[in-house]
Structure formats: C-alpha cells, structure tokens
Design a protein around this motif. Structure first.
Motif, PDB file in Angstrom:
ATOM      1  N   ASP A  21       0.821  -1.206   0.000  1.00  0.00           N
ATOM      2  CA  ASP A  21       0.000   0.000   0.000  1.00  0.00           C
ATOM      3  C   ASP A  21       0.862   1.266   0.000  1.00  0.00           C
ATOM      4  OD1 ASP A  21      -2.437   1.337  -0.128  1.00  0.00           O
ATOM      5  OD2 ASP A  21      -2.636   1.458   2.063  1.00  0.00           O
ATOM      6  N   VAL A  22       1.846   1.265  -0.913  1.00  0.00           N
ATOM      7  CA  VAL A  22       2.777   2.386  -1.053  1.00  0.00           C
ATOM      8  C   VAL A  22       2.617   2.959  -2.461  1.00  0.00           C
ATOM      9  CG1 VAL A  22       5.239   3.005  -1.083  1.00  0.00           C
ATOM     10  CG2 VAL A  22       4.410   1.326   0.552  1.00  0.00           C
ATOM     11  N   SER A  23       2.562   4.270  -2.560  1.00  0.00           N
ATOM     12  CA  SER A  23       2.456   4.876  -3.887  1.00  0.00           C
ATOM     13  C   SER A  23       3.803   4.776  -4.600  1.00  0.00           C
ATOM     14  CB  SER A  23       2.044   6.344  -3.778  1.00  0.00           C
ATOM     15  OG  SER A  23       3.125   7.123  -3.296  1.00  0.00           O
ATOM     16  N   ALA A  24       3.769   4.915  -5.914  1.00  0.00           N
ATOM     17  CA  ALA A  24       5.012   4.873  -6.695  1.00  0.00           C
ATOM     18  C   ALA A  24       5.944   5.993  -6.258  1.00  0.00           C
ATOM     19  CB  ALA A  24       4.698   4.963  -8.183  1.00  0.00           C
ATOM     20  N   GLY A  25       5.391   7.165  -6.023  1.00  0.00           N
ATOM     21  CA  GLY A  25       6.211   8.298  -5.580  1.00  0.00           C
ATOM     22  C   GLY A  25       6.880   8.043  -4.239  1.00  0.00           C
ATOM     23  N   GLN A  26       6.134   7.450  -3.314  1.00  0.00           N
ATOM     24  CA  GLN A  26       6.699   7.135  -1.992  1.00  0.00           C
ATOM     25  C   GLN A  26       7.825   6.123  -2.115  1.00  0.00           C
ATOM     26  OE1 GLN A  26       2.943   5.859  -0.318  1.00  0.00           O
ATOM     27  NE2 GLN A  26       2.942   7.577   1.141  1.00  0.00           N
ATOM     28  N   LEU A  27       7.596   5.055  -2.904  1.00  0.00           N
ATOM     29  CA  LEU A  27       8.618   4.025  -3.052  1.00  0.00           C
ATOM     30  C   LEU A  27       9.861   4.595  -3.719  1.00  0.00           C
ATOM     31  CD1 LEU A  27       9.673   1.171  -2.767  1.00  0.00           C
ATOM     32  CD2 LEU A  27       8.490   0.591  -4.906  1.00  0.00           C
TER      33      LEU A  27
END
Length: 190
Positions: A21-27
């Motif tokens: 449940d992590v956004s691409a931007g966060q990862l």
C-alpha cells in the motif's frame, strides 16, 4: 518491452508495492530512485541494475530475491466454505479426534496441512504426537493442558502454540469441553 525478465521483475515490483500500500512516488523517494525510473521498471521497459533492485527491496522491506520468484506460474488457490472441509481419517489418528481438512496446495516446496480438530465427547488426552515439520495451533474453544517435550502449558480459547513437531507433544489434560482448535502443519516436500 525490453525483455521477458524485465517484464517479470516489473510485475513483481508493482505487485509488492501495491501489497505494501505504497504509492510509486513514496517508493521512489525511500528507495532513492527517480519516479520515472520506477515507472519504467514496473512497465518492463528497463532492466534494473542489482543496486537499484537492492534499493527497491529495502524500500519495500523484502529480500531482493522476491523480485525473482515465479509467482506467475503459481496458481494454487483453495477456498473451503464453512463446515465443508473434508473429514479425513489420518494415519495413526487418535480415537475421537475429528480432523477436517481445510485446504491444500499442489505445487511448491512447502507442504501445508490446515485442519480443524474437534475433540469428540469420548476423546482422551494424548501426548505422543510426533512428526516432521512445524506445527501451529490456535485454540477456538475449551481449556487444556498441552505438553511439549518436558514442558506443559495451560491453554484456552484464543491461545496459540507454534513449535517444532519432532518433539513429543499433545493434550495432557482436558479441563473444559468442548475442545476445538486450528492445527496447521508445515513440512518441506522432498
């Protein structure tokens, strides 16, 4: 698409990111790579370096090897409706211990046996179970004294046990009936 390997890795990266449940931007940010590079990796357009995979693995809190698991060929899935598990006669089963098989998987190296175990009214304590693998027990009803090797422990509904099943184990005393528990045995296939 660059290659089949790049595509498989991209699918794994995206699946693990979504599961976390992590956004691409966060990862991308926690992994120290650009969002555009992550996008290209997930779409299979670029073959990531080992260093990039290690950064992504750290960002997802998984081992790097997870990107190489062949989940696409694993299709085992088992759904057993409530009360519809197969009642089985297990080799060496103790009298009046009812075993209901709750599922099975046919592939992979890990053999998993999930059972709902119900002690019928005539069931007696039995402390000499012994077999390969790891065993997980989750007690749903009743109270017992459970023996594991030289140890005993009072167990009630809501309690769980996890242990190496090669040691002698089993219910030493039945204190409150009815007794039922989920039993899951994990062993490696040869």
């Amino acid at each position: 698409m660059r290659s089949l390997s790049a595509a498989r890795i991209g699918v794994q990266v995206r699946a693990l990111r979504m599961a976390a449940d992590v956004s691409a931007g966060q990862l991308a940010k926690v992994s120290g790579i650009s969002p555009s590079l992550l996008s290209r990796i997930e779409r299979g357009l670029v073959s990531p370096s080992v260093e990039t995979l290690e950064r992504l693995a750290q960002g997802l809190h998984v081992p790097t090897s997870r990107f190489f698991s062949d989940q696409a060929r694993r299709a085992d899935f088992c759904h057993v409706r409530a009360g519809r598990g197969a009642v089985v006669d297990r080799i060496g089963a103790v009298a009046d211990y009812r075993y209901e098989l709750l599922g099975h998987l046919l592939s992979g190296n890990l053999f998993v046996e999930p059972y709902m175990v119900t002690l019928l009214p005539g069931a007696d304590p039995y402390v000499t179970f012994q077999h390969p693998g790891l065993k997980f027990l989750y007690f749903l009803s009743g109270e017992v004294t459970y023996r594991y090797g030289a140890k005993t422990v009072a167990v009630a509904a809501g309690d769980s046990l996890l242990f190496d099943a090669t040691a002698l184990h089993g219910i030493e005393t039945i204190r409150v009936r009815p007794v039922s528990y989920l039993s899951v045995v994990f062993t490696l296939r040869e």
